[in-house]
Structures are given as C-alpha cells and as structure tokens.
Design a protein around this motif. Structure first.
Motif, PDB file in Angstrom:
ATOM      1  N   ILE A  98       4.585  12.105  -7.826  1.00  0.00           N
ATOM      2  CA  ILE A  98       4.940  13.063  -6.776  1.00  0.00           C
ATOM      3  C   ILE A  98       6.219  12.590  -6.096  1.00  0.00           C
ATOM      4  CG2 ILE A  98       4.205  14.056  -4.570  1.00  0.00           C
ATOM      5  CD1 ILE A  98       1.354  13.966  -5.626  1.00  0.00           C
ATOM      6  N   ALA A  99       7.169  13.508  -5.968  1.00  0.00           N
ATOM      7  CA  ALA A  99       8.426  13.187  -5.289  1.00  0.00           C
ATOM      8  C   ALA A  99       8.129  12.816  -3.842  1.00  0.00           C
ATOM      9  CB  ALA A  99       9.380  14.377  -5.350  1.00  0.00           C
ATOM     10  N   ALA A 100       8.822  11.806  -3.352  1.00  0.00           N
ATOM     11  CA  ALA A 100       8.589  11.357  -1.982  1.00  0.00           C
ATOM     12  C   ALA A 100       9.894  10.863  -1.378  1.00  0.00           C
ATOM     13  CB  ALA A 100       7.565  10.222  -1.973  1.00  0.00           C
ATOM     14  N   PRO A 101      10.156  11.189  -0.119  1.00  0.00           N
ATOM     15  CA  PRO A 101      11.319  10.592   0.534  1.00  0.00           C
ATOM     16  C   PRO A 101      11.113   9.087   0.641  1.00  0.00           C
ATOM     17  CG  PRO A 101      10.002  11.845   2.100  1.00  0.00           C
ATOM     18  CD  PRO A 101       9.388  12.046   0.752  1.00  0.00           C
ATOM     19  N   VAL A 102      12.182   8.349   0.486  1.00  0.00           N
ATOM     20  CA  VAL A 102      12.099   6.889   0.482  1.00  0.00           C
ATOM     21  C   VAL A 102      12.842   6.340   1.701  1.00  0.00           C
ATOM     22  CG1 VAL A 102      12.700   4.815  -0.810  1.00  0.00           C
ATOM     23  CG2 VAL A 102      11.873   6.827  -2.024  1.00  0.00           C
ATOM     24  N   ALA A 103      12.203   5.426   2.418  1.00  0.00           N
ATOM     25  CA  ALA A 103      12.792   4.800   3.598  1.00  0.00           C
ATOM     26  C   ALA A 103      13.848   3.778   3.190  1.00  0.00           C
ATOM     27  CB  ALA A 103      11.696   4.119   4.421  1.00  0.00           C
ATOM     28  N   ASP A 104      14.774   3.529   4.094  1.00  0.00           N
ATOM     29  CA  ASP A 104      15.800   2.503   3.889  1.00  0.00           C
ATOM     30  C   ASP A 104      15.167   1.118   3.878  1.00  0.00           C
ATOM     31  OD1 ASP A 104      17.768   4.481   3.931  1.00  0.00           O
ATOM     32  OD2 ASP A 104      18.038   4.304   6.095  1.00  0.00           O
ATOM     33  N   ALA A 105      15.996   0.122   3.557  1.00  0.00           N
ATOM     34  CA  ALA A 105      15.552  -1.275   3.585  1.00  0.00           C
ATOM     35  C   ALA A 105      14.930  -1.582   4.950  1.00  0.00           C
ATOM     36  CB  ALA A 105      16.724  -2.205   3.314  1.00  0.00           C
ATOM     37  N   THR A 106      13.831  -2.321   4.901  1.00  0.00           N
ATOM     38  CA  THR A 106      13.022  -2.576   6.097  1.00  0.00           C
ATOM     39  C   THR A 106      12.614  -4.048   6.142  1.00  0.00           C
ATOM     40  OG1 THR A 106      12.163  -0.319   6.007  1.00  0.00           O
ATOM     41  CG2 THR A 106      10.866  -1.914   7.261  1.00  0.00           C
ATOM     42  N   PRO A 107      12.651  -4.678   7.302  1.00  0.00           N
ATOM     43  CA  PRO A 107      12.204  -6.071   7.395  1.00  0.00           C
ATOM     44  C   PRO A 107      10.731  -6.227   7.008  1.00  0.00           C
ATOM     45  CG  PRO A 107      13.371  -5.422   9.391  1.00  0.00           C
ATOM     46  CD  PRO A 107      13.153  -4.173   8.587  1.00  0.00           C
ATOM     47  N   LEU A 108      10.459  -7.232   6.185  1.00  0.00           N
ATOM     48  CA  LEU A 108       9.092  -7.551   5.796  1.00  0.00           C
ATOM     49  C   LEU A 108       8.353  -8.110   7.003  1.00  0.00           C
ATOM     50  CD1 LEU A 108       6.818  -8.021   3.751  1.00  0.00           C
ATOM     51  CD2 LEU A 108       7.966 -10.147   3.086  1.00  0.00           C
ATOM     52  N   THR A 109       7.161  -7.554   7.260  1.00  0.00           N
ATOM     53  CA  THR A 109       6.338  -8.014   8.378  1.00  0.00           C
ATOM     54  C   THR A 109       5.072  -8.697   7.890  1.00  0.00           C
ATOM     55  OG1 THR A 109       7.176  -6.232   9.768  1.00  0.00           O
ATOM     56  CG2 THR A 109       5.121  -7.271  10.474  1.00  0.00           C
ATOM     57  N   VAL A 110       4.422  -8.101   6.891  1.00  0.00           N
ATOM     58  CA  VAL A 110       3.151  -8.635   6.399  1.00  0.00           C
ATOM     59  C   VAL A 110       3.005  -8.286   4.922  1.00  0.00           C
ATOM     60  CG1 VAL A 110       1.788  -6.619   7.108  1.00  0.00           C
ATOM     61  CG2 VAL A 110       0.659  -8.819   6.901  1.00  0.00           C
ATOM     62  N   VAL A 111       2.231  -9.110   4.216  1.00  0.00           N
ATOM     63  CA  VAL A 111       1.955  -8.931   2.789  1.00  0.00           C
ATOM     64  C   VAL A 111       0.453  -8.764   2.633  1.00  0.00           C
ATOM     65  CG1 VAL A 111       2.117 -10.009   0.501  1.00  0.00           C
ATOM     66  CG2 VAL A 111       3.926 -10.398   2.198  1.00  0.00           C
ATOM     67  N   VAL A 112       0.049  -7.830   1.755  1.00  0.00           N
ATOM     68  CA  VAL A 112      -1.367  -7.687   1.422  1.00  0.00           C
ATOM     69  C   VAL A 112      -1.507  -7.847  -0.090  1.00  0.00           C
ATOM     70  CG1 VAL A 112      -1.306  -5.151   1.278  1.00  0.00           C
ATOM     71  CG2 VAL A 112      -3.471  -6.303   1.675  1.00  0.00           C
ATOM     72  N   SER A 113      -2.485  -8.639  -0.498  1.00  0.00           N
ATOM     73  CA  SER A 113      -2.800  -8.806  -1.913  1.00  0.00           C
ATOM     74  C   SER A 113      -4.102  -8.074  -2.209  1.00  0.00           C
ATOM     75  CB  SER A 113      -2.956 -10.281  -2.275  1.00  0.00           C
ATOM     76  OG  SER A 113      -3.483 -10.397  -3.591  1.00  0.00           O
ATOM     77  N   LEU A 114      -4.034  -7.134  -3.149  1.00  0.00           N
ATOM     78  CA  LEU A 114      -5.235  -6.409  -3.554  1.00  0.00           C
ATOM     79  C   LEU A 114      -5.941  -7.098  -4.723  1.00  0.00           C
ATOM     80  CD1 LEU A 114      -3.968  -2.740  -3.189  1.00  0.00           C
ATOM     81  CD2 LEU A 114      -5.228  -4.160  -1.552  1.00  0.00           C
ATOM     82  N   ASP A 115      -5.402  -8.242  -5.151  1.00  0.00           N
ATOM     83  CA  ASP A 115      -6.032  -9.016  -6.226  1.00  0.00           C
ATOM     84  C   ASP A 115      -7.039 -10.024  -5.692  1.00  0.00           C
ATOM     85  OD1 ASP A 115      -4.536  -7.738  -8.169  1.00  0.00           O
ATOM     86  OD2 ASP A 115      -2.961  -9.259  -8.158  1.00  0.00           O
ATOM     87  N   HIS A 116      -7.012 -10.271  -4.403  1.00  0.00           N
ATOM     88  CA  HIS A 116      -7.868 -11.296  -3.818  1.00  0.00           C
ATOM     89  C   HIS A 116      -8.737 -10.700  -2.719  1.00  0.00           C
ATOM     90  CE1 HIS A 116      -4.348 -13.450  -5.419  1.00  0.00           C
ATOM     91  NE2 HIS A 116      -5.241 -14.349  -5.758  1.00  0.00           N
ATOM     92  N   ALA A 117     -10.009 -11.096  -2.712  1.00  0.00           N
ATOM     93  CA  ALA A 117     -10.931 -10.685  -1.656  1.00  0.00           C
ATOM     94  C   ALA A 117     -11.003 -11.788  -0.611  1.00  0.00           C
ATOM     95  CB  ALA A 117     -12.322 -10.419  -2.236  1.00  0.00           C
ATOM     96  N   GLU A 118     -11.045 -11.402   0.639  1.00  0.00           N
ATOM     97  CA  GLU A 118     -11.141 -12.368   1.736  1.00  0.00           C
ATOM     98  C   GLU A 118     -12.593 -12.815   1.879  1.00  0.00           C
ATOM     99  OE1 GLU A 118     -10.730 -14.995   3.997  1.00  0.00           O
ATOM    100  OE2 GLU A 118      -8.779 -13.954   3.958  1.00  0.00           O
ATOM    101  N   PRO A 119     -12.866 -14.114   1.706  1.00  0.00           N
ATOM    102  CA  PRO A 119     -14.246 -14.579   1.809  1.00  0.00           C
ATOM    103  C   PRO A 119     -14.722 -14.773   3.248  1.00  0.00           C
ATOM    104  CG  PRO A 119     -12.822 -16.411   1.236  1.00  0.00           C
ATOM    105  CD  PRO A 119     -11.959 -15.175   1.258  1.00  0.00           C
ATOM    106  N   CYS A 120     -13.793 -14.817   4.192  1.00  0.00           N
ATOM    107  CA  CYS A 120     -14.153 -15.087   5.588  1.00  0.00           C
ATOM    108  C   CYS A 120     -14.164 -13.797   6.402  1.00  0.00           C
ATOM    109  CB  CYS A 120     -13.152 -16.051   6.225  1.00  0.00           C
ATOM    110  SG  CYS A 120     -13.012 -17.621   5.370  1.00  0.00           S
ATOM    111  N   ARG A 121     -15.165 -13.652   7.242  1.00  0.00           N
ATOM    112  CA  ARG A 121     -15.234 -12.479   8.118  1.00  0.00           C
ATOM    113  C   ARG A 121     -14.060 -12.470   9.088  1.00  0.00           C
ATOM    114  NH1 ARG A 121     -19.262 -11.703  12.894  1.00  0.00           N
ATOM    115  NH2 ARG A 121     -18.665  -9.617  13.544  1.00  0.00           N
ATOM    116  N   LEU A 122     -13.754 -13.602   9.691  1.00  0.00           N
ATOM    117  CA  LEU A 122     -12.587 -13.775  10.558  1.00  0.00           C
ATOM    118  C   LEU A 122     -11.741 -14.871   9.914  1.00  0.00           C
ATOM    119  CD1 LEU A 122     -14.357 -13.633  14.032  1.00  0.00           C
ATOM    120  CD2 LEU A 122     -13.038 -11.824  12.910  1.00  0.00           C
ATOM    121  N   PRO A 123     -10.815 -14.472   9.036  1.00  0.00           N
ATOM    122  CA  PRO A 123     -10.106 -15.456   8.209  1.00  0.00           C
ATOM    123  C   PRO A 123      -9.058 -16.253   8.974  1.00  0.00           C
ATOM    124  CG  PRO A 123      -9.237 -13.270   7.826  1.00  0.00           C
ATOM    125  CD  PRO A 123     -10.416 -13.110   8.737  1.00  0.00           C
ATOM    126  N   PRO A 124      -8.696 -17.410   8.398  1.00  0.00           N
ATOM    127  CA  PRO A 124      -7.572 -18.151   8.957  1.00  0.00           C
ATOM    128  C   PRO A 124      -6.295 -17.348   8.729  1.00  0.00           C
ATOM    129  CG  PRO A 124      -8.156 -19.049   6.826  1.00  0.00           C
ATOM    130  CD  PRO A 124      -9.194 -18.003   7.160  1.00  0.00           C
TER     131      PRO A 124
END
Length: 163
Positions: A98-124
């Motif tokens: 699907i065609a989508a407008p694309v935002a300009d370059a943006t500062p990285l704030t946070v990374v999420v990995s969908l390959d790993h599950a968080e084992p801690c309820r309140l993680p470090p």
C-alpha cells in the motif's frame, strides 16, 4: 513455566546491520515517527514489523520506512530514514503493498525487537548499541497491545528514565 537462557541487557547494531556508504542498513526492519521521535522495529521476516507499524500509524504515527531502514550517525545520536531506492510502500499482509507517505529522517529514540520476548514483568533498562551511541531497547515479542504501549513510551518515556 520454564525459564529460557539469560537475555543480555545490551544488543549491538553491528550484529544485525550491513555497512553502506551512508551508514548501517538494517534489513529486515521498519521505522515510524511519533511527534519527532523515531522507533526502529527489528525482527525476522514474518515477525510482525509492518503490523506493528500499521497499529501505530492508526494512532497517528508516520511511516519512515518498511522493509529496510538506514541509520545515519548524527553527533550523539542516529537518524532513521528510508534508503533512496526503497519505494514509499508498506506491506499489508494478505492485502498487498500500500502506498504510504514517508516521513523525513528522524532521530532514533527507541528500538524494539520482535525476535525476543521480555522475560521480566518490569524489565531492566536494556540498551541497543548503534555506532558510538546507545538507545533504549524493548524486547517486544508477545507483548499485548504493543503499539499503544510504544506510543505512550515515545511520548512520555519510562518512569525510571534518566532526566
């Protein structure tokens, strides 16, 4: 429930990206922007990167890139952008591209990995190393309502974030 192997608190970009003249290229990866803050979404093919981006776009996020993301060093940070050769599309599994407008370059704030599950309820506070900078890392596999939670994280941070 059986506990899995220890999950490190730091991950390194060098382990997942390929160097290009403009900076490391993460593939497969997606990125979105929420009010000027960038989220890098990492995961193997089929892990839900585009679906997570869609859930955040529905909340008002802007697409930066789907399928491949360029990280460009920028002083004490890094910028997320779409490679010049990447078309302005986002995958909608079962529907098509699907065609989508694309935002300009943006500062990285946070990374999420969908390959790993968080084992801690309140993680470090886990960290993702990119060049000489490090960024917060969320282990996002199997977290219910992940898009909504990341939306609020991008707007407000964690309660224990250093000021």
């Amino acid at each position: 429930m059986k506990r899995s192997a220890q999950i490190p608190e730091r991950f390194d970009l060098a382990e997942i990206a390929r160097d290009t003249p403009k900076g490391p290229l993460c593939n497969p990866a997606s990125a979105i922007r929420v009010q000027g803050r960038g989220l890098l979404i990492l995961g193997l093919s089929g892990s839900g990167k585009s679906d997570l981006a869609w859930s955040m776009i529905a909340l008002g996020a802007e697409l930066i890139a789907d399928d491949a993301v360029l990280l460009t060093p920028d002083g004490n940070s890094a910028l997320l952008s779409a490679p010049a050769t990447l078309p302005p599309w986002i995958e909608a599994r079962g529907i098509g591209l699907i065609a989508a407008p694309v935002a300009d370059a943006t500062p990285l704030t946070v990374v999420v990995s969908l390959d790993h599950a968080e084992p801690c309820r309140l993680p470090p506070q886990r960290r993702f190393m990119a060049q000489t900078c490090d960024f917060p890392l969320i282990l996002g596999r199997d977290i219910p309502s992940l898009g909504v939670k990341l939306w609020y994280y991008l707007l407000h941070g964690r309660a224990d974030d250093p000021s």
